[in-house]
Write a protein that holds these residues in place. Structure first.
Motif, PDB file in Angstrom:
ATOM      1  N   PRO A   1       0.788  -1.231   0.000  1.00 29.66           N
ATOM      2  CA  PRO A   1       0.000   0.000   0.000  1.00 29.66           C
ATOM      3  C   PRO A   1       0.819   1.280   0.000  1.00 29.66           C
ATOM      4  O   PRO A   1       0.349   2.307  -0.473  1.00 29.66           O
ATOM      5  CB  PRO A   1      -0.823  -0.117   1.281  1.00 29.66           C
ATOM      6  CG  PRO A   1      -0.040  -1.041   2.162  1.00 29.66           C
ATOM      7  CD  PRO A   1       0.629  -2.014   1.235  1.00 29.66           C
TER       8      PRO A   1
ATOM      9  N   SER B   1       0.886  -0.810  -7.265  1.00 30.27           N
ATOM     10  CA  SER B   1       0.664  -0.620  -5.839  1.00 30.27           C
ATOM     11  C   SER B   1      -0.222  -1.750  -5.319  1.00 30.27           C
ATOM     12  O   SER B   1      -0.907  -2.419  -6.086  1.00 30.27           O
ATOM     13  CB  SER B   1       0.025   0.748  -5.667  1.00 30.27           C
ATOM     14  OG  SER B   1      -0.879   0.749  -4.613  1.00 30.27           O
ATOM     15  N   GLY B   2      -0.212  -1.973  -4.022  1.00 30.40           N
ATOM     16  CA  GLY B   2      -1.021  -3.050  -3.446  1.00 30.40           C
ATOM     17  C   GLY B   2      -0.564  -4.384  -3.995  1.00 30.40           C
ATOM     18  O   GLY B   2       0.627  -4.675  -4.040  1.00 30.40           O
ATOM     19  N   ASP B   3      -1.511  -5.183  -4.452  1.00 32.39           N
ATOM     20  CA  ASP B   3      -1.172  -6.452  -5.103  1.00 32.39           C
ATOM     21  C   ASP B   3      -1.341  -6.269  -6.613  1.00 32.39           C
ATOM     22  O   ASP B   3      -2.364  -5.763  -7.070  1.00 32.39           O
ATOM     23  CB  ASP B   3      -2.080  -7.571  -4.598  1.00 32.39           C
ATOM     24  CG  ASP B   3      -1.656  -8.916  -5.168  1.00 32.39           C
ATOM     25  OD1 ASP B   3      -1.100  -9.720  -4.412  1.00 32.39           O
ATOM     26  OD2 ASP B   3      -1.869  -9.154  -6.375  1.00 32.39           O
TER      27      ASP B   3
ATOM     28  N   VAL C   1      -4.561  -7.535  -8.235  1.00 30.72           N
ATOM     29  CA  VAL C   1      -5.879  -7.081  -7.768  1.00 30.72           C
ATOM     30  C   VAL C   1      -6.175  -5.700  -8.357  1.00 30.72           C
ATOM     31  O   VAL C   1      -5.518  -4.725  -7.999  1.00 30.72           O
ATOM     32  CB  VAL C   1      -5.911  -7.037  -6.225  1.00 30.72           C
ATOM     33  CG1 VAL C   1      -7.235  -6.468  -5.733  1.00 30.72           C
ATOM     34  CG2 VAL C   1      -5.691  -8.434  -5.657  1.00 30.72           C
ATOM     35  N   TYR C   2      -7.125  -5.635  -9.258  1.00 26.90           N
ATOM     36  CA  TYR C   2      -7.452  -4.387  -9.974  1.00 26.90           C
ATOM     37  C   TYR C   2      -6.168  -3.697 -10.438  1.00 26.90           C
ATOM     38  O   TYR C   2      -5.970  -2.502 -10.195  1.00 26.90           O
ATOM     39  CB  TYR C   2      -8.253  -3.419  -9.096  1.00 26.90           C
ATOM     40  CG  TYR C   2      -9.512  -3.983  -8.503  1.00 26.90           C
ATOM     41  CD1 TYR C   2     -10.549  -4.444  -9.313  1.00 26.90           C
ATOM     42  CD2 TYR C   2      -9.693  -4.051  -7.127  1.00 26.90           C
ATOM     43  CE1 TYR C   2     -11.717  -4.962  -8.766  1.00 26.90           C
ATOM     44  CE2 TYR C   2     -10.855  -4.559  -6.574  1.00 26.90           C
ATOM     45  CZ  TYR C   2     -11.860  -5.025  -7.397  1.00 26.90           C
ATOM     46  OH  TYR C   2     -13.002  -5.526  -6.858  1.00 26.90           O
TER      47      TYR C   2
ATOM     48  N   ALA D   1      -4.918  -3.082  -0.860  1.00 27.85           N
ATOM     49  CA  ALA D   1      -5.509  -1.932  -0.169  1.00 27.85           C
ATOM     50  C   ALA D   1      -6.535  -2.411   0.851  1.00 27.85           C
ATOM     51  O   ALA D   1      -6.605  -1.883   1.969  1.00 27.85           O
ATOM     52  CB  ALA D   1      -6.159  -0.990  -1.181  1.00 27.85           C
TER      53      ALA D   1
ATOM     54  N   TYR E   1     -13.450  -0.623  -3.646  1.00 25.68           N
ATOM     55  CA  TYR E   1     -12.297  -0.007  -4.302  1.00 25.68           C
ATOM     56  C   TYR E   1     -12.800   1.097  -5.228  1.00 25.68           C
ATOM     57  O   TYR E   1     -13.942   1.074  -5.671  1.00 25.68           O
ATOM     58  CB  TYR E   1     -11.544  -1.035  -5.146  1.00 25.68           C
ATOM     59  CG  TYR E   1     -10.588  -1.922  -4.369  1.00 25.68           C
ATOM     60  CD1 TYR E   1     -11.062  -2.972  -3.598  1.00 25.68           C
ATOM     61  CD2 TYR E   1      -9.210  -1.726  -4.444  1.00 25.68           C
ATOM     62  CE1 TYR E   1     -10.184  -3.802  -2.906  1.00 25.68           C
ATOM     63  CE2 TYR E   1      -8.325  -2.547  -3.757  1.00 25.68           C
ATOM     64  CZ  TYR E   1      -8.820  -3.585  -2.992  1.00 25.68           C
ATOM     65  OH  TYR E   1      -7.949  -4.399  -2.318  1.00 25.68           O
ATOM     66  N   ASN E   2     -11.917   2.013  -5.584  1.00 26.65           N
ATOM     67  CA  ASN E   2     -12.265   3.123  -6.489  1.00 26.65           C
ATOM     68  C   ASN E   2     -13.640   3.684  -6.123  1.00 26.65           C
ATOM     69  O   ASN E   2     -14.509   3.805  -6.971  1.00 26.65           O
ATOM     70  CB  ASN E   2     -12.290   2.640  -7.950  1.00 26.65           C
ATOM     71  CG  ASN E   2     -10.981   1.975  -8.349  1.00 26.65           C
ATOM     72  OD1 ASN E   2      -9.920   2.571  -8.267  1.00 26.65           O
ATOM     73  ND2 ASN E   2     -11.071   0.720  -8.767  1.00 26.65           N
TER      74      ASN E   2
ATOM     75  N   ASP F   1      -5.312   6.662   2.005  1.00 24.50           N
ATOM     76  CA  ASP F   1      -3.840   6.637   1.988  1.00 24.50           C
ATOM     77  C   ASP F   1      -3.252   5.732   3.067  1.00 24.50           C
ATOM     78  O   ASP F   1      -2.340   6.139   3.804  1.00 24.50           O
ATOM     79  CB  ASP F   1      -3.284   8.057   2.156  1.00 24.50           C
ATOM     80  CG  ASP F   1      -3.199   8.772   0.825  1.00 24.50           C
ATOM     81  OD1 ASP F   1      -3.225   8.090  -0.219  1.00 24.50           O
ATOM     82  OD2 ASP F   1      -3.120  10.015   0.816  1.00 24.50           O
ATOM     83  N   ALA F   2      -3.760   4.523   3.142  1.00 28.50           N
ATOM     84  CA  ALA F   2      -3.258   3.578   4.142  1.00 28.50           C
ATOM     85  C   ALA F   2      -1.746   3.426   4.033  1.00 28.50           C
ATOM     86  O   ALA F   2      -1.203   3.310   2.936  1.00 28.50           O
ATOM     87  CB  ALA F   2      -3.924   2.211   3.929  1.00 28.50           C
TER      88      ALA F   2
ATOM     89  N   ARG G   1       0.576   5.450   4.308  1.00 28.80           N
ATOM     90  CA  ARG G   1       1.321   6.560   3.703  1.00 28.80           C
ATOM     91  C   ARG G   1       1.319   7.682   4.735  1.00 28.80           C
ATOM     92  O   ARG G   1       0.468   7.692   5.630  1.00 28.80           O
ATOM     93  CB  ARG G   1       0.644   7.013   2.402  1.00 28.80           C
ATOM     94  CG  ARG G   1       0.693   5.916   1.340  1.00 28.80           C
ATOM     95  CD  ARG G   1      -0.072   6.279   0.093  1.00 28.80           C
ATOM     96  NE  ARG G   1      -0.193   5.092  -0.763  1.00 28.80           N
ATOM     97  CZ  ARG G   1      -1.070   4.971  -1.739  1.00 28.80           C
ATOM     98  NH1 ARG G   1      -1.914   5.946  -2.014  1.00 28.80           N
ATOM     99  NH2 ARG G   1      -1.112   3.867  -2.454  1.00 28.80           N
TER     100      ARG G   1
ATOM    101  N   MET H   1     -10.754   8.844  -4.396  1.00 27.18           N
ATOM    102  CA  MET H   1     -10.118   7.720  -5.092  1.00 27.18           C
ATOM    103  C   MET H   1      -8.929   7.129  -4.336  1.00 27.18           C
ATOM    104  O   MET H   1      -8.416   6.083  -4.699  1.00 27.18           O
ATOM    105  CB  MET H   1      -9.670   8.150  -6.491  1.00 27.18           C
ATOM    106  CG  MET H   1     -10.774   8.131  -7.510  1.00 27.18           C
ATOM    107  SD  MET H   1     -11.449   6.474  -7.758  1.00 27.18           S
ATOM    108  CE  MET H   1     -10.376   5.880  -9.056  1.00 27.18           C
ATOM    109  N   LEU H   2      -8.460   7.835  -3.311  1.00 28.24           N
ATOM    110  CA  LEU H   2      -7.324   7.299  -2.560  1.00 28.24           C
ATOM    111  C   LEU H   2      -7.795   6.518  -1.333  1.00 28.24           C
ATOM    112  O   LEU H   2      -7.033   6.229  -0.429  1.00 28.24           O
ATOM    113  CB  LEU H   2      -6.416   8.440  -2.115  1.00 28.24           C
ATOM    114  CG  LEU H   2      -5.829   9.258  -3.261  1.00 28.24           C
ATOM    115  CD1 LEU H   2      -5.112  10.496  -2.749  1.00 28.24           C
ATOM    116  CD2 LEU H   2      -4.879   8.397  -4.081  1.00 28.24           C
ATOM    117  N   THR H   3      -9.103   6.215  -1.356  1.00 28.35           N
ATOM    118  CA  THR H   3      -9.746   5.647  -0.168  1.00 28.35           C
ATOM    119  C   THR H   3     -10.273   4.250  -0.443  1.00 28.35           C
ATOM    120  O   THR H   3     -10.736   3.955  -1.544  1.00 28.35           O
ATOM    121  CB  THR H   3     -10.946   6.548   0.221  1.00 28.35           C
ATOM    122  OG1 THR H   3     -10.489   7.897   0.293  1.00 28.35           O
ATOM    123  CG2 THR H   3     -11.550   6.139   1.548  1.00 28.35           C
ATOM    124  N   THR H   4     -10.211   3.407   0.580  1.00 30.92           N
ATOM    125  CA  THR H   4     -10.919   2.130   0.542  1.00 30.92           C
ATOM    126  C   THR H   4     -11.976   2.163   1.647  1.00 30.92           C
ATOM    127  O   THR H   4     -11.681   2.574   2.776  1.00 30.92           O
ATOM    128  CB  THR H   4      -9.950   0.959   0.774  1.00 30.92           C
ATOM    129  OG1 THR H   4      -8.998   0.953  -0.288  1.00 30.92           O
ATOM    130  CG2 THR H   4     -10.686  -0.384   0.768  1.00 30.92           C
TER     131      THR H   4
END
Ligand code: SAH
Length: 561
Positions: free
Chosen positions: A331, A401-403, A406-407, A431, A479-480, A512-513, A515, A535-538
């Motif tokens: 992340p 970023s992330g995996d 995954v998306y 994320a 997501y997104n 922004d997990a 970060r 968009m930077l949020t889950t």
């Protein structure tokens, strides 16, 4: 087996800790001088919990040579430093020092030049690619040139995914010493030179019933000598499947220590070869075995068939397979970049990714690595660039970023990639996992992820998946979730979920997990404010079972009920 030898109380404590955590370690209790002799004979690696001075004195009379001796690591009394004392490469002491430091929380101390400058030592270069070093007298001389910064030429028949080279190793066509040669061809080299045999050749073999292994091996020897090719580059023999039980053929493969692959008459018949034979066609149903088996293996014929009384041999060269790594960066925080990702990035000649992601891992790249950062919107181009490098025989990494699966970029790349390159996918923390860890354990029972981006997926599909998740009582990671131009969908999702779960269902919003700008909001479904989301949020919406316990979002696993 790793032998552990200690002299002080602290040393014994640390030694016992290693012995308890490593399945392959054994603590030799007793007087260091006495037990070291035993450990020396019984172990491949030795860790001495002694000052270097004492260690040197004890080890010195036992040393025979770097090919026989175990790797030796010494550890200071506080366990702060694990020094690879001798046998760094061949004895494995460098790796052992790193392992000790990992377990004791110390720092490995490595003094062999090539490892400390980040280029593998000559005796382990290309090991992962299956390159085999020809034993020769010049290893030390070329190694010395390499680490002293002198220019060393690198000549290869084709490109190999070797990773970034030190600045003083120069790819060239000139056979000038000092030289590193990667080739399956037998040739005189200038001195000093080291020669690696790549896994590049396949030998097709046809034979009559009852042929002896020696006749096949003899024909192979003669054919390779005539073609001026090294048998050490042979990765496999190839033949026709009716010879699956031909004992001479099987024995020959075993003696040469290579596998043998069998092709059907039907496959072989379909291949066009330079020297077809009617006699062979009548016997086994294909006009060519040795040549056709080479071509069926995916190789290019480099020597047409040679015959003995009962056997035929043809030789082919396989295309080089480059490597593309699809690498997950996690992340955002450096500590969450997986070790495998670090190792893979350090071995990459080209790194492709969005600028903001590449910036996170520039410090993990070796000097000489090229970087390409096509902007957002050029997803397919990014994939193509990385693939092209691998197809050319290089080693490339594409980062997400992330995996990465995954998306992210793994799917489009794998849709584009053929079987002509090796692909590794390095997993990472997503994320949703990162957000969940900051909230507590919201994903402790069944959960799903839904992306609210309707860029490539119609809203109707997204909505039906949200409904299914609502009906199935899944915890949902969104997501997104919301962007500037796409702002009403999250409100709609909230409405659908409220139809199936209570208004006080816990909801976690993580921006922004991991970060520096990280924000965490714990709220409930009725109070969820879509404006707080971007968009930077889950967003993680609990199921009907999810609760807040002591300020933490928990979806019970069921043990306590
Ligand atoms: N491959 C990524 C997902 C990329 S999709 C992964 O495995 O995590 C992009 C979306 O992921 C963003 O819109 C946001 O919803 C989420 N995301 C990515 N990084 C995040 C982070 N550090 N904190 C919160 N959400 C994040």
């Amino acid at each position: 087996m790793i032998g552990l030898v200690a002299a002080t109380a602290n040393g014994r404590r640390n030694a016992k800790h290693l012995a308890g955590t490593w399945p392959d370690a054994r603590f030799y209790e007793g007087k260091a001088r006495v037990v070291l002799r035993r450990a020396w004979n019984e172990c491949d690696g030795i860790v001495l919990f002694l000052a270097t001075g004492a260690a040197v004195r004890l080890v010195a009379p036992l040393l025979e040579g770097k090919h026989q001796d175990p790797g030796v690591v010494t550890v200071d009394d506080a366990g702060n430093f694990a020094v690879a004392l001798c046998g760094g490469h061949q004895g494995g002491a460098n790796a052992l020092a790193a392992r000790v430091a990992d377990t004791l929380g110390g720092t490995p101390v490595i003094t062999t030049a090539s490892d400390s400058v980040g280029f593998p030592a000559l005796d382990s270069l290309g090991e992962k690619l299956g390159l085999r070093l020809e034993e020769g007298p010049d290893l030390a001389a070329v190694g010395a040139a390499l680490v002293s910064g002198e220019q060393v030429g690198l000549v290869t028949d084709t490109r190999w995914p070797l990773g970034p080279l030190p600045e003083n190793v120069v790819s060239t066509d000139e056979w000038e010493a000092p030289l590193i040669l990667i080739s399956d061809r037998l040739a005189e080299t200038p001195r000093p030179a080291v020669v690696y045999r790549p896994p590049s050749l396949v030998a097709g073999v046809g034979c009559s019933r009852g042929v002896g292994a020696d006749e096949i091996i003899d024909l192979l020897h003669r054919s390779f000598a005539e073609a001026r090719l090294s048998e050490r580059s042979v990765v496999a023999l190839a033949s026709i499947d009716v010879k699956r039980d031909e004992s001479g053929l099987l024995e020959a493969a075993e003696k040469l220590d290579v596998p043998i692959h069998f092709h059907s008459a039907e496959d072989l018949r379909a291949v066009k070869t330079p020297n077809p034979s009617e006699v062979v066609r009548e016997a086994v149903g294909t006009p060519s075995v040795s040549e056709a088996a080479v071509i069926s293996s995916g190789a290019e014929l480099v020597m047409e068939k040679r015959k003995s009384a009962n056997a035929t041999v043809a030789i082919g060269r396989l295309p080089v397979r480059g490597r593309l790594a699809l690498v997950s960066l996690g992340p955002g925080e450096d500590t969450l970049v997986p070790p495998l990702a670090r190792e893979t990035l350090a071995a990459s000649e080209l790194v492709v990714g969005l600028e903001q992601y590449v910036d996170r891992i520039r410090h993990l790249l070796r000097p000489g690595t090229r970087v390409l950062t096509p902007p957002l919107g050029y997803e397919v181009e990014r994939g193509e660039l990385a693939l092209a490098e691998a197809r050319a025989g290089g080693s490339a990494a594409l980062v997400s970023s992330g995996d990465v699966g995954v998306y992210a970029m793994a799917s489009p790349v794998l849709e584009l990639a053929g079987n002509d390159v090796d692909i590794v996918v390095v997993p990472g923390v997503t994320a949703a996992q990162a957000a969940a860890s900051l909230l507590g354990s919201p994903l402790g029972h069944d959960h799903c992820s839904v992306s609210l981006s309707d860029l490539l997926t119609p809203w109707a599909v997204i909505q039906s998946r949200i409904m299914a998740a609502a009906e199935g009582d899944f915890v949902v990671s969104l997501y997104n979730p919301r962007s500037k131009g796409r702002d009403w969908q999250l409100g709609k999702v909230k409405e659908i979920l409220l139809g199936h779960r209570p208004p006080d269902t816990p909801v976690g919003i993580v921006r922004d997990a991991y970060r520096p700008t990280q924000q965490i909001i714990l709220t409930d479904l009725a109070s969820l404010q879509p404006e707080e989301v971007d968009m930077l949020t889950t967003v993680i919406v609990g199921s009907t079972q999810t609760r807040v316990v002591a300020g933490r979002m928990v979806t019970p696993r069921g043990y306590l009920s």
